[in-house]
Each structure stands twice: as structure tokens, then as C-alpha cells.
Design an enzyme around this catalytic site. Structure first.
Site, PDB file in Angstrom:
ATOM      1  N   GLY A  79     -19.415  20.983   8.125  1.00 13.86           N
ATOM      2  CA  GLY A  79     -20.624  21.806   8.025  1.00 13.86           C
ATOM      3  C   GLY A  79     -21.705  21.302   8.965  1.00 13.86           C
ATOM      4  N   GLY A 115     -11.139  12.951   3.050  1.00 15.65           N
ATOM      5  CA  GLY A 115     -10.369  12.181   4.032  1.00 15.65           C
ATOM      6  C   GLY A 115     -11.282  11.408   4.969  1.00 15.65           C
ATOM      7  N   GLY A 117     -12.897  12.182   7.773  1.00 13.69           N
ATOM      8  CA  GLY A 117     -14.161  12.825   8.157  1.00 13.69           C
ATOM      9  C   GLY A 117     -15.200  12.669   7.057  1.00 13.69           C
ATOM     10  N   ASP A 140      -2.132  14.392   4.599  1.00 15.45           N
ATOM     11  CA  ASP A 140      -1.539  13.750   5.784  1.00 15.45           C
ATOM     12  C   ASP A 140      -1.262  12.259   5.580  1.00 15.45           C
ATOM     13  OD1 ASP A 140      -1.847  16.189   6.951  1.00 15.45           O
ATOM     14  OD2 ASP A 140      -3.332  15.585   8.439  1.00 15.45           O
ATOM     15  N   MET A 182       2.652  19.987   8.215  1.00 16.44           N
ATOM     16  CA  MET A 182       1.335  19.477   8.597  1.00 16.44           C
ATOM     17  C   MET A 182       1.418  18.010   8.992  1.00 16.44           C
ATOM     18  SD  MET A 182      -1.474  21.417   6.254  1.00 16.44           S
ATOM     19  CE  MET A 182      -2.026  23.055   6.727  1.00 16.44           C
ATOM     20  N   GLY A 183       0.377  17.534   9.572  1.00 17.73           N
ATOM     21  CA  GLY A 183       0.350  16.166  10.088  1.00 17.73           C
ATOM     22  C   GLY A 183      -0.361  16.224  11.414  1.00 17.73           C
TER      23      GLY A 183
END
Ligand code: F6P
Length: 356
Positions: A79, A115, A117, A140, A182-183
Site C-alpha cells: 500500500g 512475510g 515485506g 513460499d 508458486m515460489g
């Protein structure tokens, strides 16, 4: 005079993962047994800005939440919280505004579930004096400082189930099936699911591959009488000398189809590609993830009770500990190409595309 009721806040940020609601539930239940009030902040850190968006969470609000996917608090990716441009304490700075909101709300702690971030944002807030405690989430499994993030086990189960299903149809048609999982930066889901599902080829970001080597493996299987092959590829994998593939700005994707097209060309075989996508993130958490999320939520409240801030709860061996947020944000937990897991896969004949 009665002392003021203690309050803590909780928010979920970044991509969702199975187990977010289980953490929220554990936070509310553990805090309520200490007699504390819990404020659930909506839409990640965004809920701390502007008019603020939050609600009080009681035990009644978290009833039935343990097996439920997603997050009742909703989530956003970053955001307004991009990298901080300067150390100046300007009122326009979202970090400064968020810290002010935390003070105004009277939070003795803010539990930030997310995670890498998310924990980076939490660390910045902590540097400005906010009493944050991180909880490690991501399917992940790439967050440093912890042996395991919650969400990974559920994603692994979905990916393994997909490989099992692809096996029967691949064998029936003598086809090559490519499964993209994913990854973003790491191949944990591809590696674990590939091993658990018995894939023939596993392609991960940590080991750039040669498509010719992959085609050779498919051909070798044909010669040996196994006329089908299962290829698992992480979305962030890339060919040797090449780049990661994107379907839009900032959105990885396309490597599965690229591998499929190249293999059709090189082997002449019938190839089908499946992109598993957000099926890996949705739905009910596995028992392992429910347990881990519950332990993390309870441990985060314990940390708040002991006044431990600027740390993230983490799994180390059998124990839940806390580690500095700076450690969790310092690097990514990647698959080591010479690790026991990779060597195990190679010893079974699984190809990573880097073999000579
Ligand atoms: O980080 C978790 C993850 O699921 C990655 O594997 C994937 O690249 C990304 O999130 C996708 O996120 P979104 O579709 O929410 O932007």
C-alpha cells in the site's frame, strides 16, 4: 482506582496464506486469558492511516476461525508503505503517521503477521519507536530467521495432490505434464512437492536450468519405457543465462508455458501445462499449519507480556523462540543447491536441468 485495560493490536499484511485466521484466533484467546483487549486492524498497515479502520476482537469473534482460510482482517500488499525515502520525521510520511496511530490507539504491542515485506515495514516502525512483534507467514517459506513459515505446509499439500492427479492422466496419454507452482524467489514448494509427488524434473530459481537437459530426461524416460513425464517448475525459475518471466509488471508467470512449448519442440511429445496459482493460497490450513499458526499467535502474546519488541516469533527445532526483525529481513531463506534435499532428489534420478 481500577487500572486501565491493556490493549494490543493485530494486523495481516502481504499475500494471504492458510493459517492467518488461526493466528488471529490464538492472539485473541491468549490475550483474553491475560485480561487484555485485542484490536484487529483492517487491510494491513493501511488501517493505521487516515481515519483508521479497526475493530475490537472478542473470543466470540474468533469462534470457528481455526480451519478458515483467508483473513477476517483483510490484507494489502505494501500500500502506502514503500521504502522510506528519508529519516526526516515528516507528517506526510506514512510510517510516522502509523506510529502516531499506534500511540493514539494505546497499543502496548502491535502483532504484524506477514512475510518479508511485512516484517520490513514492521522493522521501520520499530525504529520509530513502535512496539511491534512479527509473526512469519508465507506459502513460499522464504523468510529468514525461522525454520518454517505457516502456510507452506498447506500449499505443499495442494501442490502434491496436483502432481498425484497429473500422474494418472499423464500416464494414460503418454504425455508430458508441466506443473507451475508458486515460489517467487525460492523453490521450496517445487522441491518439496516434486519429491513428495515423485516428479521427474524439478526446476527452481536457485538452480538455472538447460531446457535441452530437461528434454534429454524426457527422452531417456521414453527409451526406458516410461512414456510420460512430470515436470514441476517454480514460477521464479529461469533458464541458464535467461531471466525470470513476468505476465505483468511485478507479477511472475509464464515459465510453465515456456517450458511446455520448448519441450514440445525438442521432444515432439504431446505436452500440457497446468498453472496452480492461488489454489495454493486459498482454503483451509493443514493440521500442521493450524498448529504452527496457533503456537505463533500464542507466542506473540507472550512476547508482548514480557515486553519483547522489534522481534519476530520463529520456529527453531522444536521450540518457538523470538529473533530480531533485522535478522528476518536481512536475507532470504533459499534452497541450497548442495543441500541434502537436492542431493536426495538427484540420487533418485530427478533432474534439475543443470546436470552435465
Ligand atoms: O509470496 C507469496 C506469493 O504467493 C508468491 O509465490 C507469488 O508470486 C505471489 O505471492 C503472488 O501474489 P499476488 O497474486 O497476491 O500478487
Amino acid at each position: 482506582m481500577a487500572s486501565k485495560k491493556q490493549r494490543i493490536g493485530v494486523l495481516t499484511s502481504g499475500g494471504d496464506a492458510p493459517g492467518l485466521n488461526a493466528v488471529i484466533r490464538a492472539v485473541v484467546k491468549s490475550a483474553s486469558s491475560l485480561g487484555w483487549e485485542v484490536i484487529g486492524i483492517h487491510d494491513g498497515f493501511e488501517g493505521l492511516l487516515g481515519t483508521k479502520s479497526y475493530r475490537v476482537l472478542t473470543n466470540a469473534d474468533v469462534q470457528g476461525l481455526l480451519p478458515r482460510g483467508g483473513t477476517i482482517l483483510r490484507t494489502t500488499n505494501k500500500g502506502h508503505f514503500g521504502p522510506r525515502r528519508s529519516d526526516e520525521l515528516s507528517e506526510a510520511d506514512p510510517y510516522v503517521r502509523a506510529v502516531k496511530s499506534i500511540e493514539e490507539m494505546g497499543l502496548r504491542a502491535l502483532i504484524t503477521i506477514g512475510g518479508e515485506g511485512t516484517q520490513r515495514i514492521a522493522l521501520e516502525l520499530h525504529k520509530l519507536g513502535a512496539p511491534v512483534i512479527g509473526v512469519p507467514k508465507t506459502i513460499d517459506n522464504d523468510l529468514a530467521g525461522t525454520d518454517r513459515t505457516f502456510g507452506f505446509d498447506t500449499a505443499l499439500q495442494v501442490a502434491t495432490d496436483a502432481i498425484d492427479r497429473l500422474h494418472t492422466t499423464a500416464a494414460s496419454h503418454n504425455r508430458v505434464m508441466v506443473l507451475e507452482v508458486m515460489g517467487r524467489h525460492t523453490g521450496w514448494i517445487a522441491l518439496h512437492a516434486g519429491l513428495s509427488g515423485g516428479a521427474d524434473v524439478i526446476l527452481i530459481p536457485e538452480i538455472p536450468f538447460s531446457i535441452e537437459r530437461v528434454a534429454e530426461k524426457v527422452h531417456a524416460r521414453d527409451v526406458q519405457g516410461s512414456a510420460f513425464s512430470i515436470i514441476v517448475v517454480a514460477e521464479g525459475a529461469r533458464p541458464r543465462g535467461g531471466q525470470e518471466m513476468y505476465i505483468a509488471e511485478g507479477r511472475l508467470g509464464g515459465i510453465g508455458h515456456w517450458v511446455g512449448e520448448q519441450l514440445e519442440r525438442l521432444t515432439g511429445k504431446d505436452v500440457r501445462v497446468v498453472v496452480l496459482g492461488h489454489l495454493q493460497r486459498g482454503g483451509s490450513p493443514s493440521p500442521y499449519d493450524r498448529l504452527l499458526s496457533t503456537r505463533y499467535g500464542a507466542a506473540a502474546v507472550q512476547a508482548a507480556a514480557r515486553g519483547i519488541y522489534g522481534e519476530m516469533v520463529a520456529l527453531r527445532g522444536q521450540d518457538i523462540v523470538t529473533v530480531p526483525l533485522a535478522e528476518a529481513c536481512g536475507y532470504l531463506n533459499r534452497v541450497r543447491p548442495h543441500s541434502d534435499l537436492v542431493l536426495c532428489a538427484r540420487s533418485l534420478g530427478i533432474v534439475f536441468g543443470d546436470e552435465l
